[in-house]
Design a protein around this motif. Structure first.
Motif, PDB file in Angstrom:
ATOM      1  N   TRP A   1     -45.263   5.980  55.606  1.00 14.28           N
ATOM      2  CA  TRP A   1     -46.703   5.718  55.555  1.00 14.28           C
ATOM      3  C   TRP A   1     -47.533   6.941  55.913  1.00 14.28           C
ATOM      4  O   TRP A   1     -48.727   6.991  55.624  1.00 14.28           O
ATOM      5  N   LEU A   2     -46.924   7.932  56.542  1.00 14.66           N
ATOM      6  CA  LEU A   2     -47.691   9.129  56.905  1.00 14.66           C
ATOM      7  C   LEU A   2     -48.183   9.886  55.671  1.00 14.66           C
ATOM      8  O   LEU A   2     -49.227  10.547  55.718  1.00 14.66           O
ATOM      9  N   THR A   3     -47.447   9.783  54.569  1.00 18.09           N
ATOM     10  CA  THR A   3     -47.855  10.506  53.349  1.00 18.09           C
ATOM     11  C   THR A   3     -49.165   9.970  52.772  1.00 18.09           C
ATOM     12  O   THR A   3     -50.098  10.753  52.538  1.00 18.09           O
TER      13      THR A   3
ATOM     14  N   VAL B   1     -45.952  17.242  59.955  1.00 18.50           N
ATOM     15  CA  VAL B   1     -44.902  16.277  60.301  1.00 18.50           C
ATOM     16  C   VAL B   1     -44.124  15.869  59.060  1.00 18.50           C
ATOM     17  O   VAL B   1     -42.881  15.867  59.050  1.00 18.50           O
ATOM     18  N   VAL B   2     -44.848  15.535  57.988  1.00 16.30           N
ATOM     19  CA  VAL B   2     -44.187  15.087  56.757  1.00 16.30           C
ATOM     20  C   VAL B   2     -43.324  16.203  56.170  1.00 16.30           C
ATOM     21  O   VAL B   2     -42.155  15.989  55.805  1.00 16.30           O
TER      22      VAL B   2
ATOM     23  N   PRO C   1     -41.611  18.468  64.402  1.00 19.94           N
ATOM     24  CA  PRO C   1     -42.514  17.501  65.051  1.00 19.94           C
ATOM     25  C   PRO C   1     -42.211  16.082  64.613  1.00 19.94           C
ATOM     26  O   PRO C   1     -41.750  15.848  63.486  1.00 19.94           O
ATOM     27  N   GLN C   2     -42.504  15.134  65.489  1.00 15.52           N
ATOM     28  CA  GLN C   2     -42.267  13.731  65.196  1.00 15.52           C
ATOM     29  C   GLN C   2     -43.538  12.935  65.476  1.00 15.52           C
ATOM     30  O   GLN C   2     -44.259  13.208  66.430  1.00 15.52           O
ATOM     31  N   MET C   3     -43.824  11.947  64.613  1.00 12.68           N
ATOM     32  CA  MET C   3     -44.967  11.063  64.818  1.00 12.68           C
ATOM     33  C   MET C   3     -44.640   9.704  64.206  1.00 12.68           C
ATOM     34  O   MET C   3     -44.217   9.624  63.051  1.00 12.68           O
ATOM     35  N   SER C   4     -44.852   8.657  64.976  1.00  8.71           N
ATOM     36  CA  SER C   4     -44.591   7.312  64.469  1.00  8.71           C
ATOM     37  C   SER C   4     -45.709   6.871  63.531  1.00  8.71           C
ATOM     38  O   SER C   4     -46.823   7.415  63.560  1.00  8.71           O
TER      39      SER C   4
ATOM     40  N   LEU D   1     -51.253  17.361  72.087  1.00  8.75           N
ATOM     41  CA  LEU D   1     -51.314  16.015  72.674  1.00  8.75           C
ATOM     42  C   LEU D   1     -50.273  15.057  72.106  1.00  8.75           C
ATOM     43  O   LEU D   1     -49.774  14.185  72.828  1.00  8.75           O
ATOM     44  N   LEU D   2     -49.954  15.193  70.807  1.00  7.62           N
ATOM     45  CA  LEU D   2     -49.095  14.210  70.154  1.00  7.62           C
ATOM     46  C   LEU D   2     -47.757  14.759  69.674  1.00  7.62           C
ATOM     47  O   LEU D   2     -46.808  13.997  69.482  1.00  7.62           O
ATOM     48  N   LEU D   3     -47.682  16.064  69.445  1.00  2.28           N
ATOM     49  CA  LEU D   3     -46.457  16.627  68.879  1.00  2.28           C
ATOM     50  C   LEU D   3     -45.686  17.490  69.866  1.00  2.28           C
ATOM     51  O   LEU D   3     -44.680  18.110  69.491  1.00  2.28           O
TER      52      LEU D   3
END
Length: 316
Positions: free
Chosen positions: A197-199, A182-183, A128-131, A243-245
């Protein structure tokens, strides 16, 4: 191998239930208002039993992940749901209360409904990816929702309060799961992904969810709080994934109908648990209530009584 993974998953479900039941006792007994601020967690972190419960819950999560490494998700996830019945029995045992048949039936309904949801939602094997921007918007939305719920919870009686607090806690923890997925998935491919920053967003929303989770336990409706968290957490994670991944929803109309029915069954069982008359008696009194200080003798009054006694004796 699968049999061993099933046993590990059962042990993990028991550890999570045991840890949560231990946490409940200190959450109910902690001083403060009925809906406590973040300092409430600092107080709990100083209680050995609550810390032990946190370690137990963490061990349960670790065992669940170990079980997933040796058996399919469709087998392990439903086993993890059995922790609800463990939690109901353990909480009643610790608080010396009788487990009522309607609690077991409602807990079973939640388990069946949640198992159906877990089986019907697709599970993607893609990374999965997330900005960072999406993560900030997602985290900010959950924090805004939680702050509004925190303010409103002060005005609610215990039954709707536990559902509100546990729902927000489940949303926050489900969001934590999505961010952690994601992380973790990206860190496996590139260790530098851990430094994004996701962490810290994941840690922040996890602490935020923990505050609501412990406040939900604080109402005394432990079974309802635990069931709500079990239901809302995976639904939120699945929703974010869809919805996001790009993980998708149940594809066919039949699967969508069955997923809706499973969700309603799980929600109905949770409401029954919230309405059950088996609330922790220690939550009946405000946690901030303290015994009134012993009245100190008034020297002036004591002197007056002594004078009266002396005068009375002399007159006799």
């Amino acid at each position: 191998m699968i049999v061993w993974s099933v046993l590990v998953a059962l042990a993990g479900a028991f550890c999570m239930a045991l840890g949560s039941a231990l946490q409940e006792r200190d959450a109910v007994r902690a001083p403060g208002r009925s809906v406590a601020p973040v300092g409430f967690l600092v107080h709990l972190a100083r209680r050995p039993r609550w810390v032990l419960g946190t370690v137990g819950a963490g061990a349960g999560v670790a065992l669940h992940l170990v079980a997933l490494s040796g058996a399919p998700l469709t087998i392990i996830q439903p086993i993890g749901v059995t922790g609800l019945l463990f939690a109901i029995v353990l909480s009643a045992l610790f608080n010396r209360r009788r487990v009522r048949p309607n609690q077991i039936a409602a807990g079973a309904a939640v388990m069946v409904g949640l198992t159906g949801l877990l089986l019907l939602f697709p599970h993607s094997a893609q990374t999965p990816q997330m900005s960072t921007g999406t993560g900030l918007i997602l985290t900010g939305s959950v924090l805004a929702l939680g702050c509004a719920a925190y303010l409103g919870a002060h005005w609610l009686p215990p039954t709707p309060r536990v559902l509100l607090l546990a729902t927000v806690g489940g949303v926050a923890l489900g969001t934590t799961s999505a961010l952690a997925r994601v992380v973790a998935a990206n860190t496996a491919a590139d260790a530098a992904a851990l430094l994004t920053w996701l962490t810290p967003l994941c840690v922040l929303i996890a602490v935020f969810g923990g505050l609501f989770q412990q406040n939900a336990y604080r109402t005394g409706h432990f079974a309802a709080a635990y069931a709500t968290l079990l239901v809302v957490d995976p639904i939120t994670g699945a929703g974010i994934g869809a919805l996001l991944l790009g993980e998708g929803l149940p594809a066919t109309p039949v699967a969508q109908l069955l997923a809706t029915a499973a969700a309603l069954l799980a929600i109905g069982g949770t409401v029954v648990l919230a309405l059950a008359r088996n609330r922790n008696p220690e939550a009946m009194q405000p946690a901030s209530a303290e015994e009134p200080p012993a009245a100190k003798p008034d020297p002036a009054a004591a002197g007056t009584r002594a004078s009266t006694t002396t005068t009375s004796g002399e007159s006799r």
